[in-house]
Enzyme design. Structure first.
Site, PDB file in Angstrom:
ATOM      1  N   LYS A 129       0.849  -1.203   0.000  1.00 28.16           N
ATOM      2  CA  LYS A 129       0.000   0.000   0.000  1.00 28.16           C
ATOM      3  C   LYS A 129       0.881   1.248   0.000  1.00 28.16           C
ATOM      4  CE  LYS A 129      -3.289   2.596   2.943  1.00 28.16           C
ATOM      5  NZ  LYS A 129      -4.221   2.557   4.097  1.00 28.16           N
TER       6      LYS A 129
ATOM      7  N   ASP B 200      -2.648  10.130   3.836  1.00 32.55           N
ATOM      8  CA  ASP B 200      -4.062   9.767   3.943  1.00 32.55           C
ATOM      9  C   ASP B 200      -4.806  10.821   4.758  1.00 32.55           C
ATOM     10  OD1 ASP B 200      -6.498   8.540   4.046  1.00 32.55           O
ATOM     11  OD2 ASP B 200      -5.860   6.854   5.328  1.00 32.55           O
TER      12      ASP B 200
ATOM     13  N   LYS C  94     -10.196  12.886   8.144  1.00 34.11           N
ATOM     14  CA  LYS C  94      -9.759  12.476   9.483  1.00 34.11           C
ATOM     15  C   LYS C  94      -9.647  13.691  10.392  1.00 34.11           C
ATOM     16  CE  LYS C  94      -6.721   8.606   8.074  1.00 34.11           C
ATOM     17  NZ  LYS C  94      -7.363   7.484   8.782  1.00 34.11           N
TER      18      LYS C  94
ATOM     19  N   ASP D  44       1.462   6.206   5.736  1.00 33.01           N
ATOM     20  CA  ASP D  44       0.480   5.311   5.134  1.00 33.01           C
ATOM     21  C   ASP D  44       1.002   4.626   3.867  1.00 33.01           C
ATOM     22  OD1 ASP D  44      -1.939   4.115   5.652  1.00 33.01           O
ATOM     23  OD2 ASP D  44      -3.121   5.558   4.496  1.00 33.01           O
TER      24      ASP D  44
ATOM     25  N   ASP E  90     -12.275   6.978   3.595  1.00 28.79           N
ATOM     26  CA  ASP E  90     -11.076   6.738   4.404  1.00 28.79           C
ATOM     27  C   ASP E  90     -10.660   5.260   4.366  1.00 28.79           C
ATOM     28  OD1 ASP E  90      -8.960   7.366   6.014  1.00 28.79           O
ATOM     29  OD2 ASP E  90     -10.138   7.630   7.851  1.00 28.79           O
TER      30      ASP E  90
ATOM     31  N   GLU F 201      -9.485   3.711   1.903  1.00 27.87           N
ATOM     32  CA  GLU F 201      -8.950   3.831   0.540  1.00 27.87           C
ATOM     33  C   GLU F 201      -7.899   2.784   0.218  1.00 27.87           C
ATOM     34  OE1 GLU F 201      -7.738   5.392   3.096  1.00 27.87           O
ATOM     35  OE2 GLU F 201      -5.603   4.986   2.815  1.00 27.87           O
TER      36      GLU F 201
ATOM     37  N   ARG G  67      -7.652  -0.407   0.815  1.00 27.25           N
ATOM     38  CA  ARG G  67      -8.163  -1.663   0.254  1.00 27.25           C
ATOM     39  C   ARG G  67      -8.588  -1.500  -1.206  1.00 27.25           C
ATOM     40  NH1 ARG G  67     -12.734  -2.130   4.814  1.00 27.25           N
ATOM     41  NH2 ARG G  67     -11.037  -1.106   5.938  1.00 27.25           N
TER      42      ARG G  67
HETATM   43  N1  BES Z   1      -4.422   4.287   6.860  1.00 19.52           N
HETATM   44  C1  BES Z   1      -5.601   4.067   7.613  1.00 19.52           C
HETATM   45  C2  BES Z   1      -5.433   3.025   8.698  1.00 19.52           C
HETATM   46  C3  BES Z   1      -4.510   3.357   9.819  1.00 19.52           C
HETATM   47  C4  BES Z   1      -4.801   4.372  10.699  1.00 19.52           C
HETATM   48  C5  BES Z   1      -3.392   2.589  10.013  1.00 19.52           C
HETATM   49  C6  BES Z   1      -3.953   4.634  11.741  1.00 19.52           C
HETATM   50  C7  BES Z   1      -2.544   2.833  11.049  1.00 19.52           C
HETATM   51  C8  BES Z   1      -2.820   3.877  11.909  1.00 19.52           C
HETATM   52  C9  BES Z   1      -6.707   3.564   6.689  1.00 19.52           C
HETATM   53  O1  BES Z   1      -6.705   4.063   5.411  1.00 19.52           O
HETATM   54  C10 BES Z   1      -7.988   3.977   7.344  1.00 19.52           C
HETATM   55  O2  BES Z   1      -8.219   5.161   7.422  1.00 19.52           O
HETATM   56  N2  BES Z   1      -8.765   3.005   7.778  1.00 19.52           N
HETATM   57  C11 BES Z   1      -9.985   3.257   8.443  1.00 19.52           C
HETATM   58  C12 BES Z   1     -10.999   2.295   7.882  1.00 19.52           C
HETATM   59  C13 BES Z   1     -12.408   2.626   8.254  1.00 19.52           C
HETATM   60  C14 BES Z   1     -12.874   3.884   7.542  1.00 19.52           C
HETATM   61  C15 BES Z   1     -13.270   1.463   7.878  1.00 19.52           C
HETATM   62  C16 BES Z   1      -9.801   3.005   9.931  1.00 19.52           C
HETATM   63  O3  BES Z   1      -9.061   2.083  10.294  1.00 19.52           O
HETATM   64  O4  BES Z   1     -10.341   3.759  10.711  1.00 19.52           O
HETATM   65 ZN    ZN Z   2      -4.902   4.700   4.696  1.00 17.36          ZN
HETATM   66 MN    MN Z   3      -7.762   5.909   5.258  1.00 16.19          MN
END
Ligand code: BES
Ligand code: ZN
Ligand code: MN
Length: 456
Positions: free
Chosen positions: A223, A228, A235, A246, A305, A307, A309
């Protein structure tokens, strides 16, 4: 200053004695050294360094505490920052000489791009049980991952991530092709384009290959979200602060690729990095949009958010088309993985029990912590959409790391074996083998698994 590793011992090299609290009493020690330790209340406490003077007022030796000895060999990494300048060697061959030495090498890392001083100049003599070339390869891969993660987005956007991949490719004569901007649409990577199109730097798919064509196919997908913001589902400040990391999955697969190529393992290696910035602009993708994907599945956007996946799905679909023998993806995919296991223990997901065993074993051997979590089929229903084949998020918020893995699994069919790592890519605080900041995770264990499967 990275620790310089020496193959033979210079005359003026001083010994470091590794001391456990349990072994201290019976340890054979020069009388003055024991008296000095006792006078200083030192008996091998974990992480404590005691310098022992010589009659001239110099340093005769050092003692380093390993506590109960349960913390593992990498704990010796503290020496890299704690020892005074000069040449050092282990007084006695440590129990796990290779890993203790690797710890020292990794502990010498510092991120100096923005002017911070690199620390002391230490040279460390390798004990007999340590292989200099192997330690150098591993440290190089780990340092590459750390440097890339630590570099902020103003100096590491999708274009610079591409440059980093090209630079590594050049070192090992690998071939790189990049599909960027609107060409992503023509080449059928609609989700990479949708996620990355709002950024000032064009989204791209980096496709890197190396090795003998007929060799077993190992494909790494990382990834590469260089930043992000969350997109329109933005966020909060606290959640965005660290999001330069990220692209930790991309950084780690490049680090692993470096290790594999340096060891000249006979595989046909392919590295795929969808590199984007999840930014906000008038042309950003939106909640409620339905995206086409490379695989043909339609994806409803429940949250912009989620994104990672999306871009991984298109890259995994491409990887899967040639049915690789081993398909590995790494991603800073969910906050939920951290809720479940914390920052230092990334979960991994695979349906291949044999591979899972190999990974778990290597993880323990090289002290690269990993924990298998299940691709729990019954939760797949949570990803259903009323108007598309699948939604990119669930609505109840439960099992976020598992459901993200199940989302990815929908895009992998033909690979002989697939494993997904939901990594954090970051040390929240200093550790013996690495400072606070970007961290390599899972790649030392994977390097061992791959070398065992495909090595000479
Ligand atoms: N990059 C983030 C996940 C993340 C956040 C990894 C903090 C490590 C530390 C990812 O893109 C994300 O924002 N995921 C969301 C998914 C949700 C919207 C289903 C999350 O984990 O809150
Ligand atoms: Zn992310
Ligand atoms: Mn995200």
């Amino acid at each position: 200053m990275p620790v310089e590793l020496l193959a033979s011992r210079p005359r003026n090299s001083r010994p470091v004695r590794l001391v456990t609290t349990t072994g201290f009493a019976e340890m054979a020690l020069p009388g003055e050294a024991r008296a000095w330790a006792e006078a200083n209340g030192f008996s091998g406490e974990a992480g404590r360094l005691l310098l022992v003077p010589n009659p001239e007022g110099g340093i005769a030796e050092a003692m380093f505490g390993l506590g109960s000895g349960q913390e593992g060999a990498l704990a010796a990494g503290s020496l890299a920052k704690a020892l005074p300048e000069g040449d050092w060697h282990f007084a006695e061959e440590p129990e796990n000489a290779a890993l203790a030495s690797l710890g020292v090498a990794l502990g010498g890392y510092s991120f100096t791009r923005y002017g911070k001083k690199p620390g002391k100049a230490i040279r460390f003599v390798l004990p007999k049980g340590a292989d200099a070339a192997s330690i150098a390869r591993t440290a190089e891969g780990v340092f590459l991952a750390r440097d890339l993660i630590n570099t902020p987005t103003n100096d590491l956007g999708p274009a610079e991530l591409e440059e980093a991949a090209r630079k590594l490719a050049k070192t090992y004569k690998a071939r790189v092709t990049v599909t960027a901007g609107d060409a992503l649409l023509q080449a059928n990577f609609p989700m990479i384009h949708a996620v990355g199109r709002a950024s000032a730097e064009a989204p791209r798919l980096i496709d890197f290959s190396w090795g003998r064509k007929a060799a077993p196919k190992v494909t790494l997908v990382g990834k590469g979200v260089c930043f992000d913001t969350g997109g329109l589902d933005i966020k909060p400040a606290s959640g965005m602060l660290l999001m330069k990391k990220d692209m930790g999955g991309a950084a780690n697969v490049l680090g692993l690729a470096s290790m594999i190529m340096a060891a000249d393992i006979d595989v046909r290696l392919r590295v795929l990095i969808p590199a984007v910035e999840n930014a906000i602009s008038g042309n950003a993708f939106r909640p409620g949009d339905v995206l086409q994907s490379r695989k043909g599945l339609t994806v409803e956007i429940g949250n912009t958010d989620a994104e990672g996946r999306l871009i991984l799905a298109d890259a995994l679909a491409l990887a899967d088309e040639e049915a690789p023998d081993l398909l590995i993806d790494m991603a800073t995919l969910t906050g939920a993985a951290r809720v479940a296991l914390g920052p230092d223990l990334p979960p991994f997901y695979t349906g291949d029990d044999v591979l899972a065993e190999e990974i778990a074993k290597a993880s323990v051997e090289v002290e690269d912590p990993l924990w298998r979590m299940p691709l729990w089929k019954p939760y797949e229903a949570k990803l259903s959409s009323k108007i598309a084949d699948i939604n990119n998020v669930t609505t109840d918020g439960f099992a976020g790391s598992i459901t993200a893995a199940l989302f990815l699994q929908r895009f992998v069919e033909k690979a002989k074996s697939w494993v997904h790592f939901d990594i954090f890519g970051w040390n929240p605080s200093d550790r013996p083998h690495g400072p606070a900041g970007g961290e390599a995770q899972a790649i030392r264990a994977l390097d061992r698994v791959i070398a065992r499967r495909f090595g000479k």
